[in-house]
Enzyme design. Sequence first.
Site, PDB file in Angstrom:
ATOM      1  N   HIS A   1      77.874 -62.706 -23.600  1.00  0.00           N
ATOM      2  CA  HIS A   1      76.778 -63.640 -23.359  1.00  0.00           C
ATOM      3  C   HIS A   1      76.944 -64.312 -22.000  1.00  0.00           C
ATOM      4  O   HIS A   1      77.731 -65.259 -21.877  1.00  0.00           O
ATOM      5  CB  HIS A   1      76.742 -64.716 -24.453  1.00  0.00           C
ATOM      6  CG  HIS A   1      76.224 -64.243 -25.764  1.00  0.00           C
ATOM      7  ND1 HIS A   1      74.913 -64.404 -26.142  1.00  0.00           N
ATOM      8  CD2 HIS A   1      76.842 -63.603 -26.788  1.00  0.00           C
ATOM      9  CE1 HIS A   1      74.742 -63.890 -27.353  1.00  0.00           C
ATOM     10  NE2 HIS A   1      75.900 -63.395 -27.763  1.00  0.00           N
TER      11      HIS A   1
ATOM     12  N   CYS B   1      73.841 -59.040 -25.628  1.00  0.00           N
ATOM     13  CA  CYS B   1      74.433 -58.942 -26.970  1.00  0.00           C
ATOM     14  C   CYS B   1      73.640 -57.970 -27.834  1.00  0.00           C
ATOM     15  O   CYS B   1      73.682 -56.768 -27.592  1.00  0.00           O
ATOM     16  CB  CYS B   1      74.549 -60.326 -27.601  1.00  0.00           C
ATOM     17  SG  CYS B   1      75.643 -60.358 -29.066  1.00  0.00           S
TER      18      CYS B   1
ATOM     19  N   ASP C   1      87.300 -79.347 -45.606  1.00  0.00           N
ATOM     20  CA  ASP C   1      87.978 -80.648 -45.507  1.00  0.00           C
ATOM     21  C   ASP C   1      88.895 -80.846 -46.722  1.00  0.00           C
ATOM     22  O   ASP C   1      88.517 -81.499 -47.694  1.00  0.00           O
ATOM     23  CB  ASP C   1      86.950 -81.787 -45.465  1.00  0.00           C
ATOM     24  CG  ASP C   1      86.026 -81.702 -44.274  1.00  0.00           C
ATOM     25  OD1 ASP C   1      86.476 -81.305 -43.192  1.00  0.00           O
ATOM     26  OD2 ASP C   1      84.831 -82.035 -44.422  1.00  0.00           O
TER      27      ASP C   1
ATOM     28  N   ASP D   1      82.567 -85.979 -32.969  1.00  0.00           N
ATOM     29  CA  ASP D   1      82.040 -86.534 -34.214  1.00  0.00           C
ATOM     30  C   ASP D   1      80.953 -87.534 -33.845  1.00  0.00           C
ATOM     31  O   ASP D   1      81.226 -88.574 -33.229  1.00  0.00           O
ATOM     32  CB  ASP D   1      83.146 -87.232 -35.006  1.00  0.00           C
ATOM     33  CG  ASP D   1      84.183 -86.249 -35.530  1.00  0.00           C
ATOM     34  OD1 ASP D   1      83.865 -85.056 -35.627  1.00  0.00           O
ATOM     35  OD2 ASP D   1      85.313 -86.673 -35.822  1.00  0.00           O
TER      36      ASP D   1
ATOM     37  N   GLU E   1      74.976 -66.376 -20.590  1.00  0.00           N
ATOM     38  CA  GLU E   1      74.520 -67.762 -20.698  1.00  0.00           C
ATOM     39  C   GLU E   1      75.509 -68.653 -21.424  1.00  0.00           C
ATOM     40  O   GLU E   1      75.348 -69.880 -21.451  1.00  0.00           O
ATOM     41  CB  GLU E   1      73.159 -67.806 -21.400  1.00  0.00           C
ATOM     42  CG  GLU E   1      73.176 -67.707 -22.915  1.00  0.00           C
ATOM     43  CD  GLU E   1      73.441 -66.310 -23.480  1.00  0.00           C
ATOM     44  OE1 GLU E   1      73.347 -66.129 -24.704  1.00  0.00           O
ATOM     45  OE2 GLU E   1      73.733 -65.378 -22.684  1.00  0.00           O
TER      46      GLU E   1
END
Length: 589
Positions: free
Chosen positions: A214, A92, A430, A264, A216
Amino acid sequence: MAVSAADSNKSFKVSLLDYGAGNVRSVRNAIAANGYEIEDITTPEQIRSAKVIVFPGVGSFGSAMKVLEEKQFVNPLREYLANHQRPFLGICLGMQTLFESSDESSTTAHGEKEEASTSAPLQGLGVIPGKVIRFDSTTNNRTVPHIGWNGRILHQESPVLQHISASEEVYFVHSYYAPITEENKDWVLTSTTYCGQPFISAVQKGSVVATQFHPEKSGSTGLRVLKGFLEAVEQGTLNQTKPLTVDVAIAETSLVNRIVVALDVRTNDHGDLVVTKGDQYDVRENQKEGVVAGRGGVRNLGKPVALARRYYEEGGDEIAFLNITSFRQGVIEDMPMLQVLEEASKNIFVPLTVGGGIRSYTDPSTGQTWSALEVASRYFRAGADKVSLGSDAVHAAEAYMASGGKKTGETSLEQISKVYGVQAVVVSIDPKRVYVTSRENVNSPEHVVVELESEKDQGPNGERLCWYQCTVKGGREERDICAVTVAKASQALGAGEIMLNCIDMDGQCKGFDIPLMRAVSRAVSIPVIASSGAGTVEHFSEVFEKTNVKAALAAGMFHRKEVEIEAVKTHLRSRGLDARTATAVGAVV
């Protein structure tokens, strides 16, 4: 899992150039998964004596070059790379620094020229001819940063890519790119296109290799790219490449639609860290689950690391850990959540986002103050690729609007994006609907009114208009600003992506809030992740077809195994929508 580094019989150690910015834990784990030990570069002399260097650049070009200069690494790196014969892998930003210069040093987070800035682009290592420039977000419906899974067009045969097929996608996250020019075309190993714009996605000359993507974070595909590189170093075949004929005018790749899985995470009533799921943000069991009176216990849907691993194996394109009780304490003391990230990154090689508690705060017991940047840094070092800001971003947007659009440089958004790049910062919004009968009833310019065209979207009294009121503290406190305004302000302050939730739809399994997703994704030029409400595979195709979102997130339907991730992707493909085909997860063969 591959042989551990401790059991390795490899002939060399990998010298890792970790200059202290961003998440390099996954790079370490990916190298270890291939059976190699790592030696950290801490002095210029170690660069000169290294057998092979891996440089996982993370953050912004200016920050990276500044640190390399401060550590006196620039000249030793140029010497190491001078004749292209010593093994090197840049990732990157580690690829971008090989070029002569970058526009990233002279522009703001989203591409505008810095005010009162007359400085030339910051100089890179100058190994590859050319300048790194920013993607244009004003054409071809192109959102910036370029985030997600995309393909590659081969320009050379290389042992680095011997273990992967040409059709396998890899993971990108960047706002700036290196164009193919007459002067650097002999360096190009692969190219990629993003909404019609070709760019260099990997380079190789001799034993010097670098990727814009990337490895990884590219799942099993990426692990096999690293295997190809390290194996070729071991066998002395790294420089055995062969040029291919490519017509870049017609060759093209596509960014696929991402499926993100959210976990969550919170502590239950017994003190255990569990994955839960809200019903309009209420995570406690209720009458639907047999609770006769009052509120039940916290819904327990599993252990965070085990569930995350499952979703990685099932083809999830990204995983988001959302610490939904972190506003009650500071992240520095939140060791269980940090340990979750550290453990997850050992065996999960797709992007990890973490949200919750990323703000400035003072420890009441010691009086020590931590900046939001320090808190984010702790998450990055634990294994996060992106951090998600919630309440702090809403307050920053309010201040930004109140000041007439002036930046202070002191908000969490500005601080983190300046050091780590906009691609590392997600803003989670939210909102909840506020129905209105006419536009005239909404006087504030910070309340963007949205039309509800479908009958199923209309209000309880047939209202055809609403605005989306933002909340903070996990939906507990309403603010006098709308989601569209917060999204636009967040982009201006340095957000690279919007995670767009909807309290009204959360846990209902009736589909994403299409009017909200459409309004916000049209208002900003950064990627938007649709969240809240998914319950069927059709909900995913609907949101990708009717809005400009680049990813869709779900939680409960996957946790409860009502719908499989691959079922969603199969459905998307049947509708002509691109989706990543996950390759088998397991040993690096």
